[in-house]
Design an enzyme around this catalytic site. Sequence first.
Site, short mmCIF file in Angstrom:
data_model
loop_
_atom_site.label_atom_id
_atom_site.label_comp_id
_atom_site.label_asym_id
_atom_site.label_seq_id
_atom_site.Cartn_x
_atom_site.Cartn_y
_atom_site.Cartn_z
CG ASP A 118 2.58 4.05 -2.22
OD1 ASP A 118 2.12 4.08 -1.06
OD2 ASP A 118 1.93 3.74 -3.22
CE1 TYR A 140 -1.37 -2.82 0.98
CE2 TYR A 140 -0.99 -0.67 1.97
CZ TYR A 140 -1.17 -2.03 2.09
OH TYR A 140 -1.13 -2.62 3.33
NE ARG A 166 -5.44 1.29 -4.41
CZ ARG A 166 -4.62 1.73 -3.46
NH1 ARG A 166 -4.87 1.45 -2.19
NH2 ARG A 166 -3.55 2.43 -3.76
CB SER A 216 2.67 2.37 3.49
OG SER A 216 1.37 1.92 3.14
CG ASN A 217 -1.74 6.86 3.21
OD1 ASN A 217 -1.06 7.60 3.90
ND2 ASN A 217 -2.41 7.29 2.15
#
Length: 221
Positions: A11, A13, A42, A117-118
């Site tokens: 991942d 972030y 966030r 990742s998103n």
Amino acid sequence: MDGAIKAFVFDVYGTLFDVAAINKECEELYPGYGEKISRTWRSKQVEYFMLRQLMGSYATLYSITHDALKYALNENDLQASEQNEQQLLEAYLHLPLYSEVEKVLTELKDNNLVVFSNGSHDMLDPLVKNAELEELFNQVLSIDEIKQFKPTPESYQYALEKLELESHEVLFMSSNGWDVSGAKSFGFQTAWINRKNLPVEELDLDPDYIFDDLNGLLKWK
């Protein structure tokens, strides 16, 4: 199961890059509010992509990040301007790496290292490039290609198909408990990078490994 690992999937972030560091730029533009803005920014970013997933109203993470920023500014009754918003969004493309990341990735470079990742490619690719990590990863995968955010099973299935492996041959790592839980539920081996010393999520999906930072991965060096 250690010997079965054929891909190390990261991942981004909060795992490789320090999202909380954005509070410095927030503080410069809005003195006295930097931490408040960055914390809400966030949390709303995560909340919004999960809500959009549930509602079936996909938007790229870049767009969601912009919306979350606007909410954070509104919450604190701060004047938003296009210039300030663009400056903060640009800062998101230059997030700092955690101190050990480059060293650990370099020491593991003979393995199959992958980003998953998103983040949409319009924010993910510049971030990786600006950190000069491009040469260390075999693939940079984004859910934007299928428009299914983690932690949906479809998102992890997409990554698995790209890797052309069996699920148990993948070690997935994230600092986000919800992401680790989703990956474990799907069938990946998981390593939780517990940077904030938090308790394990109560989802009956305990991580296979828990490390304070990425240095724990050097057992596979």
